[in-house]
Write a protein that holds these residues in place. Sequence first.
Motif, PDB file in Angstrom:
ATOM      1  N   UNK A  46       5.330   5.500   1.812  1.00  0.00           N
ATOM      2  CA  UNK A  46       4.640   6.775   1.978  1.00  0.00           C
ATOM      3  C   UNK A  46       5.232   7.858   1.095  1.00  0.00           C
ATOM      4  N   UNK A  47       4.399   8.829   0.755  1.00  0.00           N
ATOM      5  CA  UNK A  47       4.830  10.019   0.015  1.00  0.00           C
ATOM      6  C   UNK A  47       4.078  11.208   0.587  1.00  0.00           C
ATOM      7  N   UNK A  48       4.720  12.386   0.568  1.00  0.00           N
ATOM      8  CA  UNK A  48       4.117  13.552   1.182  1.00  0.00           C
ATOM      9  C   UNK A  48       3.701  14.648   0.235  1.00  0.00           C
ATOM     10  N   UNK A  49       3.891  14.433  -1.080  1.00  0.00           N
ATOM     11  CA  UNK A  49       3.473  15.444  -2.048  1.00  0.00           C
ATOM     12  C   UNK A  49       3.133  14.763  -3.367  1.00  0.00           C
ATOM     13  N   UNK A  50       2.511  15.519  -4.261  1.00  0.00           N
ATOM     14  CA  UNK A  50       2.046  14.957  -5.521  1.00  0.00           C
ATOM     15  C   UNK A  50       3.121  14.382  -6.417  1.00  0.00           C
ATOM     16  N   UNK A  51       4.166  15.155  -6.745  1.00  0.00           N
ATOM     17  CA  UNK A  51       5.206  14.647  -7.646  1.00  0.00           C
ATOM     18  C   UNK A  51       5.899  13.388  -7.133  1.00  0.00           C
ATOM     19  N   UNK A  52       6.231  13.357  -5.837  1.00  0.00           N
ATOM     20  CA  UNK A  52       6.901  12.165  -5.311  1.00  0.00           C
ATOM     21  C   UNK A  52       5.948  10.972  -5.276  1.00  0.00           C
TER      22      UNK A  52
ATOM     23  N   UNK B  50      -3.026  11.316 -13.653  1.00  0.00           N
ATOM     24  CA  UNK B  50      -1.765  10.889 -14.279  1.00  0.00           C
ATOM     25  C   UNK B  50      -1.550   9.389 -14.102  1.00  0.00           C
ATOM     26  N   UNK B  51      -1.767   8.896 -12.891  1.00  0.00           N
ATOM     27  CA  UNK B  51      -1.544   7.476 -12.629  1.00  0.00           C
ATOM     28  C   UNK B  51      -2.504   6.594 -13.408  1.00  0.00           C
ATOM     29  N   UNK B  52      -3.729   7.082 -13.610  1.00  0.00           N
ATOM     30  CA  UNK B  52      -4.733   6.280 -14.297  1.00  0.00           C
ATOM     31  C   UNK B  52      -4.400   6.050 -15.779  1.00  0.00           C
TER      32      UNK B  52
ATOM     33  N   UNK C 104       0.846  -1.194   0.000  1.00  0.00           N
ATOM     34  CA  UNK C 104       0.000   0.000   0.000  1.00  0.00           C
ATOM     35  C   UNK C 104       0.884   1.247   0.000  1.00  0.00           C
ATOM     36  N   UNK C 105       0.555   2.179  -0.866  1.00  0.00           N
ATOM     37  CA  UNK C 105       1.235   3.470  -0.895  1.00  0.00           C
ATOM     38  C   UNK C 105       0.320   4.517  -0.262  1.00  0.00           C
ATOM     39  N   UNK C 106       0.809   5.159   0.798  1.00  0.00           N
ATOM     40  CA  UNK C 106       0.067   6.233   1.464  1.00  0.00           C
ATOM     41  C   UNK C 106       0.586   7.567   0.946  1.00  0.00           C
ATOM     42  N   UNK C 107      -0.312   8.388   0.415  1.00  0.00           N
ATOM     43  CA  UNK C 107       0.066   9.719  -0.066  1.00  0.00           C
ATOM     44  C   UNK C 107      -0.666  10.734   0.815  1.00  0.00           C
ATOM     45  N   UNK C 108       0.061  11.291   1.763  1.00  0.00           N
ATOM     46  CA  UNK C 108      -0.528  12.181   2.770  1.00  0.00           C
ATOM     47  C   UNK C 108       0.557  13.142   3.260  1.00  0.00           C
ATOM     48  N   UNK C 109       0.273  14.439   3.191  1.00  0.00           N
ATOM     49  CA  UNK C 109       1.290  15.426   3.565  1.00  0.00           C
ATOM     50  C   UNK C 109       1.313  15.718   5.065  1.00  0.00           C
ATOM     51  N   UNK C 110       0.258  15.377   5.787  1.00  0.00           N
ATOM     52  CA  UNK C 110       0.253  15.574   7.228  1.00  0.00           C
ATOM     53  C   UNK C 110       1.027  14.428   7.871  1.00  0.00           C
ATOM     54  N   UNK C 111       2.230  14.722   8.364  1.00  0.00           N
ATOM     55  CA  UNK C 111       3.154  13.685   8.805  1.00  0.00           C
ATOM     56  C   UNK C 111       2.585  12.814   9.917  1.00  0.00           C
TER      57      UNK C 111
ATOM     58  N   UNK D 198       6.174   9.288  -8.684  1.00  0.00           N
ATOM     59  CA  UNK D 198       7.439   8.553  -8.809  1.00  0.00           C
ATOM     60  C   UNK D 198       7.383   7.260  -8.002  1.00  0.00           C
ATOM     61  N   UNK D 199       6.942   7.350  -6.745  1.00  0.00           N
ATOM     62  CA  UNK D 199       6.908   6.160  -5.890  1.00  0.00           C
ATOM     63  C   UNK D 199       5.898   5.128  -6.380  1.00  0.00           C
ATOM     64  N   UNK D 200       4.768   5.592  -6.890  1.00  0.00           N
ATOM     65  CA  UNK D 200       3.759   4.659  -7.390  1.00  0.00           C
ATOM     66  C   UNK D 200       4.312   3.824  -8.538  1.00  0.00           C
ATOM     67  N   UNK D 201       5.056   4.450  -9.430  1.00  0.00           N
ATOM     68  CA  UNK D 201       5.589   3.738 -10.587  1.00  0.00           C
ATOM     69  C   UNK D 201       6.769   2.843 -10.205  1.00  0.00           C
ATOM     70  N   UNK D 202       7.527   3.256  -9.181  1.00  0.00           N
ATOM     71  CA  UNK D 202       8.655   2.446  -8.737  1.00  0.00           C
ATOM     72  C   UNK D 202       8.200   1.287  -7.852  1.00  0.00           C
ATOM     73  N   UNK D 203       7.286   1.583  -6.941  1.00  0.00           N
ATOM     74  CA  UNK D 203       6.867   0.622  -5.915  1.00  0.00           C
ATOM     75  C   UNK D 203       5.814  -0.357  -6.423  1.00  0.00           C
TER      76      UNK D 203
END
Length: 233
Positions: free
Chosen positions: A31-37, A67-69, A5-12, A40-45
């Motif tokens: 985890x990722x904290x912003x849109x651009x990262x 973009x991911x879709x 599971x990839x969590x994309x949430x900027x509130x740490x 990147x992480x979705x495609x790598x992970x």
Amino acid sequence: MAEKILIVEDELTLQETLAYNLKKQGYLVESAGDGPSAIVKAKQYQPDLIMLDIMLPGMDGFEVCRILRKDMLVPILMLTARDDEIDRVVGLEVGADDYLTKPFSMRELIARIKALLRRAKIMQEIHPADAQDRKVYKFDNLVIDENRREVMLNGKPLNLKPKEYELLLFLGQHQGQVLSRETILEKVWGWDYFGDSRTVDVHIRWLREKIEEDPAKPKRIITSRSAGYRFEG
């Protein structure tokens, strides 16, 4: 093997709380904290599911989802801080599979995640031996190829979102039948889907915009008053 599971949430603090609880459930978490990262992480992970907050620095969750879709069919659960129907509709429009409004209980979150992963697994577990049993449905200039998961209109491929395709296929398989919103919701989204029947109406509207000559006067997908929808082909 544990699902990722990839969590994309900027509130740490929330990001760490979510990661902790999901790991306790046996999931592998990034985890990722912003849109651009996040992209990147979705495609790598290559996660099995993405939890995607709408309000993100750098790029909002809607744009990340869009973009991911383009090249990923991974289930996407969008998180929104507002109980706003516009957020939910836009989220579905850009390709999200479900949405959850903050604040939410961890029990509900886990239930949604399990439901999305279960449906994704069912879709993936189509054995090659089943290919000969799948069909091509032809309705004049509209062709639904179940084997290729492709829809052609006037000989040209239609760009349908995953749920739009599944909805159209289900309608095509039941040509001429009046299908209630509840039946469509159960068969296309699954009995454990947490949304309501308005989801069906929104997707019907999007389909009409793509397959009807005049979406305001539909001839393929007919509304049966107080009953549901009927696909004429």
